[in-house]
Structures are given as C-alpha cells and as structure tokens.
Design an enzyme around this catalytic site. Structure first.
Site, PDB file in Angstrom:
ATOM      1  N   LYS A 170       0.827  -1.208   0.000  1.00  0.00           N
ATOM      2  CA  LYS A 170       0.000   0.000   0.000  1.00  0.00           C
ATOM      3  C   LYS A 170       0.870   1.271   0.000  1.00  0.00           C
ATOM      4  O   LYS A 170       2.072   1.197   0.250  1.00  0.00           O
ATOM      5  CB  LYS A 170      -0.934  -0.032   1.222  1.00  0.00           C
ATOM      6  CG  LYS A 170      -1.947  -1.189   1.181  1.00  0.00           C
ATOM      7  CD  LYS A 170      -2.910  -1.118   2.373  1.00  0.00           C
ATOM      8  CE  LYS A 170      -3.943  -2.244   2.320  1.00  0.00           C
ATOM      9  NZ  LYS A 170      -4.956  -2.117   3.409  1.00  0.00           N
ATOM     10  N   TYR A 176     -12.123  -1.645  -4.089  1.00  0.00           N
ATOM     11  CA  TYR A 176     -12.707  -1.919  -2.771  1.00  0.00           C
ATOM     12  C   TYR A 176     -14.238  -1.845  -2.782  1.00  0.00           C
ATOM     13  O   TYR A 176     -14.842  -1.610  -1.727  1.00  0.00           O
ATOM     14  CB  TYR A 176     -12.138  -0.960  -1.726  1.00  0.00           C
ATOM     15  CG  TYR A 176     -10.799  -1.401  -1.142  1.00  0.00           C
ATOM     16  CD1 TYR A 176     -10.671  -2.615  -0.462  1.00  0.00           C
ATOM     17  CD2 TYR A 176      -9.671  -0.595  -1.243  1.00  0.00           C
ATOM     18  CE1 TYR A 176      -9.462  -3.017   0.088  1.00  0.00           C
ATOM     19  CE2 TYR A 176      -8.452  -0.995  -0.687  1.00  0.00           C
ATOM     20  CZ  TYR A 176      -8.355  -2.208  -0.020  1.00  0.00           C
ATOM     21  OH  TYR A 176      -7.156  -2.608   0.529  1.00  0.00           O
ATOM     22  N   PHE A 208     -15.510   3.277   6.719  1.00  0.00           N
ATOM     23  CA  PHE A 208     -14.124   3.630   6.403  1.00  0.00           C
ATOM     24  C   PHE A 208     -13.848   3.719   4.902  1.00  0.00           C
ATOM     25  O   PHE A 208     -12.717   3.977   4.481  1.00  0.00           O
ATOM     26  CB  PHE A 208     -13.156   2.629   7.060  1.00  0.00           C
ATOM     27  CG  PHE A 208     -13.381   1.176   6.681  1.00  0.00           C
ATOM     28  CD1 PHE A 208     -12.888   0.654   5.496  1.00  0.00           C
ATOM     29  CD2 PHE A 208     -14.083   0.322   7.537  1.00  0.00           C
ATOM     30  CE1 PHE A 208     -13.072  -0.675   5.154  1.00  0.00           C
ATOM     31  CE2 PHE A 208     -14.279  -1.022   7.205  1.00  0.00           C
ATOM     32  CZ  PHE A 208     -13.777  -1.518   6.007  1.00  0.00           C
ATOM     33  N   ARG A 220      -2.052 -14.391   3.801  1.00  0.00           N
ATOM     34  CA  ARG A 220      -2.833 -13.720   4.862  1.00  0.00           C
ATOM     35  C   ARG A 220      -2.133 -13.882   6.218  1.00  0.00           C
ATOM     36  O   ARG A 220      -2.091 -12.963   7.021  1.00  0.00           O
ATOM     37  CB  ARG A 220      -4.257 -14.301   4.953  1.00  0.00           C
ATOM     38  CG  ARG A 220      -5.175 -14.075   3.760  1.00  0.00           C
ATOM     39  CD  ARG A 220      -5.706 -12.678   3.621  1.00  0.00           C
ATOM     40  NE  ARG A 220      -6.447 -12.194   4.762  1.00  0.00           N
ATOM     41  CZ  ARG A 220      -7.098 -11.015   4.755  1.00  0.00           C
ATOM     42  NH1 ARG A 220      -7.124 -10.243   3.684  1.00  0.00           N
ATOM     43  NH2 ARG A 220      -7.718 -10.594   5.830  1.00  0.00           N
ATOM     44  N   THR A 226      -6.033  -7.589  10.168  1.00  0.00           N
ATOM     45  CA  THR A 226      -6.315  -6.236   9.652  1.00  0.00           C
ATOM     46  C   THR A 226      -5.873  -5.167  10.653  1.00  0.00           C
ATOM     47  O   THR A 226      -5.225  -4.193  10.290  1.00  0.00           O
ATOM     48  CB  THR A 226      -7.836  -6.097   9.400  1.00  0.00           C
ATOM     49  OG1 THR A 226      -8.269  -7.211   8.611  1.00  0.00           O
ATOM     50  CG2 THR A 226      -8.146  -4.800   8.676  1.00  0.00           C
ATOM     51  N   ARG A 232       2.092  -6.761   9.292  1.00  0.00           N
ATOM     52  CA  ARG A 232       1.288  -5.685   9.882  1.00  0.00           C
ATOM     53  C   ARG A 232       1.691  -5.399  11.327  1.00  0.00           C
ATOM     54  O   ARG A 232       1.775  -4.256  11.738  1.00  0.00           O
ATOM     55  CB  ARG A 232      -0.198  -6.030   9.752  1.00  0.00           C
ATOM     56  CG  ARG A 232      -0.708  -5.811   8.317  1.00  0.00           C
ATOM     57  CD  ARG A 232      -2.067  -6.406   8.098  1.00  0.00           C
ATOM     58  NE  ARG A 232      -2.702  -5.919   6.867  1.00  0.00           N
ATOM     59  CZ  ARG A 232      -3.853  -6.385   6.404  1.00  0.00           C
ATOM     60  NH1 ARG A 232      -4.497  -7.342   7.051  1.00  0.00           N
ATOM     61  NH2 ARG A 232      -4.363  -5.890   5.290  1.00  0.00           N
ATOM     62  N   ASN A 251      -2.001  -0.122   6.963  1.00  0.00           N
ATOM     63  CA  ASN A 251      -1.472  -1.403   7.435  1.00  0.00           C
ATOM     64  C   ASN A 251      -0.596  -2.109   6.401  1.00  0.00           C
ATOM     65  O   ASN A 251      -0.492  -3.323   6.380  1.00  0.00           O
ATOM     66  CB  ASN A 251      -2.623  -2.290   7.938  1.00  0.00           C
ATOM     67  CG  ASN A 251      -3.669  -2.543   6.872  1.00  0.00           C
ATOM     68  OD1 ASN A 251      -3.498  -2.147   5.720  1.00  0.00           O
ATOM     69  ND2 ASN A 251      -4.750  -3.212   7.228  1.00  0.00           N
ATOM     70  N   HIS A 268      -2.017  -5.452   1.331  1.00  0.00           N
ATOM     71  CA  HIS A 268      -3.310  -6.071   1.049  1.00  0.00           C
ATOM     72  C   HIS A 268      -3.070  -7.498   0.572  1.00  0.00           C
ATOM     73  O   HIS A 268      -2.074  -7.765  -0.106  1.00  0.00           O
ATOM     74  CB  HIS A 268      -4.045  -5.304  -0.066  1.00  0.00           C
ATOM     75  CG  HIS A 268      -5.204  -6.078  -0.637  1.00  0.00           C
ATOM     76  ND1 HIS A 268      -6.446  -6.064  -0.052  1.00  0.00           N
ATOM     77  CD2 HIS A 268      -5.283  -6.947  -1.693  1.00  0.00           C
ATOM     78  CE1 HIS A 268      -7.259  -6.874  -0.745  1.00  0.00           C
ATOM     79  NE2 HIS A 268      -6.571  -7.418  -1.740  1.00  0.00           N
ATOM     80  N   GLU A 286      -9.600  -9.870  -8.184  1.00  0.00           N
ATOM     81  CA  GLU A 286      -8.584  -8.849  -7.906  1.00  0.00           C
ATOM     82  C   GLU A 286      -7.392  -8.955  -8.859  1.00  0.00           C
ATOM     83  O   GLU A 286      -6.859  -7.935  -9.294  1.00  0.00           O
ATOM     84  CB  GLU A 286      -8.112  -8.973  -6.444  1.00  0.00           C
ATOM     85  CG  GLU A 286      -9.196  -8.545  -5.454  1.00  0.00           C
ATOM     86  CD  GLU A 286      -8.802  -8.712  -3.992  1.00  0.00           C
ATOM     87  OE1 GLU A 286      -9.638  -8.435  -3.124  1.00  0.00           O
ATOM     88  OE2 GLU A 286      -7.644  -9.116  -3.714  1.00  0.00           O
TER      89      GLU A 286
HETATM   90  N1  UDP Z   1      -9.867  -0.727   7.190  1.00  0.00           N
HETATM   91  C1  UDP Z   1     -10.023   0.420   7.949  1.00  0.00           C
HETATM   92  N2  UDP Z   1     -10.808   0.377   9.074  1.00  0.00           N
HETATM   93  C2  UDP Z   1     -11.439  -0.758   9.478  1.00  0.00           C
HETATM   94  C3  UDP Z   1     -11.296  -1.909   8.709  1.00  0.00           C
HETATM   95  C4  UDP Z   1     -10.516  -1.871   7.584  1.00  0.00           C
HETATM   96  O1  UDP Z   1      -9.478   1.468   7.612  1.00  0.00           O
HETATM   97  O2  UDP Z   1     -12.133  -0.732  10.525  1.00  0.00           O
HETATM   98  C5  UDP Z   1      -9.038  -0.693   5.991  1.00  0.00           C
HETATM   99  C6  UDP Z   1      -7.696  -1.409   6.143  1.00  0.00           C
HETATM  100  O3  UDP Z   1      -6.728  -0.709   5.365  1.00  0.00           O
HETATM  101  C7  UDP Z   1      -8.000  -2.776   5.558  1.00  0.00           C
HETATM  102  C8  UDP Z   1      -8.917  -2.400   4.398  1.00  0.00           C
HETATM  103  O4  UDP Z   1      -9.728  -1.348   4.933  1.00  0.00           O
HETATM  104  O5  UDP Z   1      -6.821  -3.431   5.156  1.00  0.00           O
HETATM  105  C9  UDP Z   1      -9.834  -3.511   3.901  1.00  0.00           C
HETATM  106  O6  UDP Z   1     -10.544  -4.057   4.994  1.00  0.00           O
HETATM  107  P1  UDP Z   1     -10.689  -5.623   5.156  1.00  0.00           P
HETATM  108  O7  UDP Z   1     -11.689  -5.851   6.227  1.00  0.00           O
HETATM  109  O8  UDP Z   1     -10.928  -6.252   3.838  1.00  0.00           O
HETATM  110  O9  UDP Z   1      -9.251  -6.043   5.750  1.00  0.00           O
HETATM  111  P2  UDP Z   1      -8.055  -6.879   5.086  1.00  0.00           P
HETATM  112  O10 UDP Z   1      -8.655  -7.918   4.181  1.00  0.00           O
HETATM  113  O11 UDP Z   1      -7.174  -5.889   4.351  1.00  0.00           O
HETATM  114  O12 UDP Z   1      -7.336  -7.490   6.257  1.00  0.00           O
HETATM  115 MG    MG Z   2     -10.035  -7.707   2.663  1.00  0.00          MG
END
Ligand code: UDP
Ligand code: MG
Length: 138
Positions: free
Chosen positions: A9, A49, A57, A85, A91, A102, A112, A115, A126
C-alpha cells in the site's frame, strides 16, 4: 496451485518497505509471477474496494489507497491465499501475531502496509482488476 493478489500500500511504498515485504514473501517460498508499480485514481481504488462501499471507512480507505504509488503482485503457491494472509497478519495490527508484516510495520488500522486477497473468488477478480494474461509469467 493457488494465486493471490498482493498490494504494498502507499504507506508501505512511501516508507521504503517494498524490499522488506518482498524479502519476507520470497523467504516464505511464495513465488512472484507478476509485479508492477502504479498509482490508482480515486475511482480505481473505489472499484477495487467496491465490496466495502457501505462501510464507514470506505472514503478514507479509497482516498488513502489513491494517495501514492503501490506495488501490485500476483503470488503463486500451494495454499498461498491463506499463507500470505498469515504472513500479513490481522487487519488491525494491534491484534496481529508477532512477526507478521502488519504487526511489525503498520501504524494504523487503515495504514497497514499490505493487502492480500481473502478467498479464491476475490483473488480471481482482484488479479483480473490489475493484470492481463500477458503480464503473468509462469
Ligand atoms: N480498514 C479500515 N478500518 C477498518 C477496517 C478496515 O481502515 O475498521 C481498511 C484497512 O486498510 C484494511 C482495508 O480497509 O486493510 C480492507 O478491509 P478488510 O476488512 O478487507 O481487511 P483486510 O482484508 O485488508 O485485512
Ligand atoms: Mg479484505
């Protein structure tokens, strides 16, 4: 063999963590079969997204994701969706396991660093969002 989409990112690229992230995934035997650097427009980030468009968010996230260059990669390997992952961590970096990307580098739940696709379905769509078949080497 599975494939997954990885993004370093804008915070990760901006802070000079590109090499560190690539080193970690190569050390974990994930094969990079496509890679490029690009800067998304806000629209492109919103498209990427789209599943999160109702979330509180969303605006902040898509603004952040289009704020600077990202490095986009396709990884291949056995069980690579879950393996990557695990390497990324939760996350919320505060809940991420020690030694994950992370946990070690994120500064914020949004910023974070990385992705990774969360399922076979999202990985397919994706990867298709960023790469055509000629850009994937294997
Ligand atoms: N995110 C955020 N606030 C939240 C949850 C997610 O800003 O409460 C952001 C964060 O950058 C995250 C992205 O949105 O990586 C996508 O969210 P997702 O739940 O898909 O998490 P990921 O798959 O990236 O772990
Ligand atoms: Mg995600």
């Amino acid at each position: 063999m599975e494939r997954t989409l990885s993004i370093i990112k804008p915070d990760g690229v901006g802070r000079g963590l590109t090499g560190e992230v690539i080193k970690r995934l190569e050390n974990s035997k994930m094969k990079i079969i496509a890679m490029k650097m690009l800067k998304m427009t806000e629209k492109q980030a919103q498209g990427f997204y789209a599943v999160h468009k109702e979330r509180p968010f969303f605006d902040s996230l898509t603004n952040f994701m289009s704020s600077g260059p990202v490095v986009v990669m396709v990884l291949e390997g056995e069980n690579v969706i879950l393996k990557y992952r695990d390497l990324m961590g939760a996350t919320n970096y505060k809940e991420a396991e020690e030694g994950t990307i992370r946990r070690d580098f994120a500064t914020d739940i949004e910023k974070n660093v990385v992705h990774g696709s969360d399922s076979q379905e999202s990985s397919d769509s994706e990867i298709g969002y960023f790469f055509n078949s000629f850009e994937i080497v294997n």
